[in-house]
Design a protein around this motif. Structure first.
Motif, mmCIF file in Angstrom:
data_model
loop_
_atom_site.group_PDB
_atom_site.id
_atom_site.type_symbol
_atom_site.label_atom_id
_atom_site.label_comp_id
_atom_site.label_asym_id
_atom_site.label_seq_id
_atom_site.Cartn_x
_atom_site.Cartn_y
_atom_site.Cartn_z
ATOM 1 N N GLY A 202 0.833 -1.191 0.000
ATOM 2 C CA GLY A 202 0.000 0.000 0.000
ATOM 3 C C GLY A 202 0.868 1.240 0.000
ATOM 4 N N GLY A 203 0.323 2.325 0.505
ATOM 5 C CA GLY A 203 1.023 3.591 0.506
ATOM 6 C C GLY A 203 2.074 3.701 1.590
ATOM 7 N N ALA A 204 2.765 4.842 1.567
ATOM 8 C CA ALA A 204 3.854 5.069 2.521
ATOM 9 C C ALA A 204 3.354 5.037 3.964
ATOM 10 N N GLY A 205 2.115 5.511 4.186
ATOM 11 C CA GLY A 205 1.570 5.525 5.541
ATOM 12 C C GLY A 205 1.424 4.129 6.114
ATOM 13 N N LEU A 206 0.949 3.196 5.296
ATOM 14 C CA LEU A 206 0.806 1.808 5.747
ATOM 15 C C LEU A 206 2.163 1.208 6.082
ATOM 16 N N HIS A 207 3.146 1.431 5.235
ATOM 17 C CA HIS A 207 4.477 0.881 5.479
ATOM 18 C C HIS A 207 5.093 1.467 6.748
#
Length: 416
Positions: A202-207
């Motif tokens: 997913g996006g950077a926030g999920l990582h």
């Protein structure tokens, strides 16, 4: 307690999968592929519900495209599963071997990781990709998709578990967290007694959330700004076709082009060509030196702070003119070039400097960034694209879902 039970069931399933013969795992995969096609109407109807709810929630067209299944895409997913059947099973293979002076033979043998937890967003095909690759490598999996794909994933998991039962493998080999409660994600990240690896897609926030909160090793990747640099020696006509493919073919993909860098010596020729090619398709976001060569662009605006750090996932392209390959590499270093990046050049020197300097997981010479994909790489499918530097990089296929154990064989006489 519910997640603990899932973890226990997954760990038990992983124990059985670890010794399952390749033929049995391949049979399960063949049944999955057949059942996907047999249940096409039901799966697509469920996906239509997700699409409708997504539109009601105001999802962008790029996100809706990532969410969408149709007959062609479902057929492609089924064929990707069949491709995995034809790949060599890495489990049990020896990486290397040697005989020690004391007579002991020592080797490293590939083994499954165990239980893999995967947290992903609006990509229902990921459910099948993960299940197929994990099954082939003898890993159990616990999946948690986004709320945007709820109905699609429910039907896909039914197909998978039915196939497992028909192949006489534990249904708990692939489990799905049905509740959208984010607290369950936090609990999954702490389930280190049962889960051996976490893979966020997913996006950077999920990582970032997974990396900061997990007590389980996390594979980071799947995002990053993708660049193409057009060198002064490049064939401009051919480069234009590569740029178009990288940007337009599927802009919602993580390997689509975000920023185009052009050598100042060819900018006055190449950029008007670019505008003509992409007019009506792509909005251009340009810095000052690039903008002066884009007077024929129909959709153009000045670059703003943060634009060159934006993964567009849409029909938008950042454009910048640079002095040379070194400035291009420096721009990329500053603006998160970690996923897929390419150089268009006829200079071996420039190509090698680019390859050796860029810190991306996948680097191309005169080829599109869209090649960063498990199927394109001949891996059958991918469980994720890793942009970190330990264990796995780029598309994660079968071998990246294994570890190894040391195996020593002796004749009772070999002693330390």
């Amino acid at each position: 307690m519910e997640l603990i039970k899932m973890g226990q069931a997954a760990k038990d399933a992983a124990f059985h999968l670890a010794t399952a013969p390749t033929a049995q795992k391949n049979r399960a995969l063949a049944i999955i592929a057949d059942e996907l096609e047999a249940n096409s109407d039901t799966i697509l109807a469920a996906n239509a519900k997700d699409i409708d709810k997504g539109r009601e929630a105001g999802l962008t067209e790029a996100l809706l495209d990532r969410l969408l299944l149709n007959e062609m895409r479902l057929k492609g997913i089924a064929n990707d599963v069949r491709n995995v059947i034809g790949l060599n099973d890495p489990v049990g293979s020896e990486i290397d071997s040697k005989v020690l002076e004391n007579g002991m033979s020592l080797s490293r043998r590939r083994v499954p990781l165990g239980v893999v937890g995967v947290i992903y967003e609006a990509r229902p095909n990921v459910t099948i990709d993960i299940a197929a690759l994990c099954l082939k490598t003898g890993n159990a999996s616990i999946l948690r998709g986004g709320k945007e794909t709820f109905y699609s994933n429910m039907e896909l998991v039914k197909v998978i578990q039915l196939a497992l039962e028909k192949a006489e493998l534990p249904a708990a080999s692939v489990q799905y967290i049905e509740k959208p409660d984010r607290e369950l994600v936090s609990q999954l990240l702490k389930l280190d007694d049962y889960v051996d690896m976490i893979i966020p897609r997913g996006g950077a926030g999920l990582h970032k959330m997974c990396k900061e909160n997990s007590t389980i090793p996390v594979i980071i990747g799947g995002f990053g700004i993708s660049h193409i640099f057009v060198d002064e020696s490049a064939d401009l006509e051919k480069s234009l076709l590569v740029v178009e493919n990288a940007k337009v073919q599927r802009p919602s993909a993580c390997n689509s082009l975000d920023t185009l860098l052009v050598h100042e010596k060819v900018a006055k020729d190449f950029l008007p060509m670019l505008a003509n090619k992409l007019n009506g398709k792509v909005a251009l976001v340009a810095e000052e030196k690039a903008k002066c060569h884009l007077s024929n662009a129909k959709d153009l605006r000045d670059v703003q702070e943060g634009d060159f750090d934006t993964e567009w996932l849409a029909f938008t392209l950042g454009v910048k003119v640079v002095d040379d390959v070194r400035e291009a590499v420096e721009h990329m270093r500053i603006h998160n070039a970690s996923h897929s990046d390419a150089i268009m050049t006829n200079s071996i020197e420039s190509a090698e400097l680019f390859i050796n300097s860029v810190g991306s997981a996948a680097v191309y010479v005169n080829a599109s960034t869209r090649f960063t994909d498990g199927a394109q790489f001949g891996l059958g499918a991918e469980v994720a694209v890793s942009t970190q530097k330990l264990h796995a990089r780029g598309p994660m296929g079968l071998e990246e879902l294994t570890s190894y154990k040391w195996v020593g064989k002796a004749n009772y006489l070999a002693r330390p």
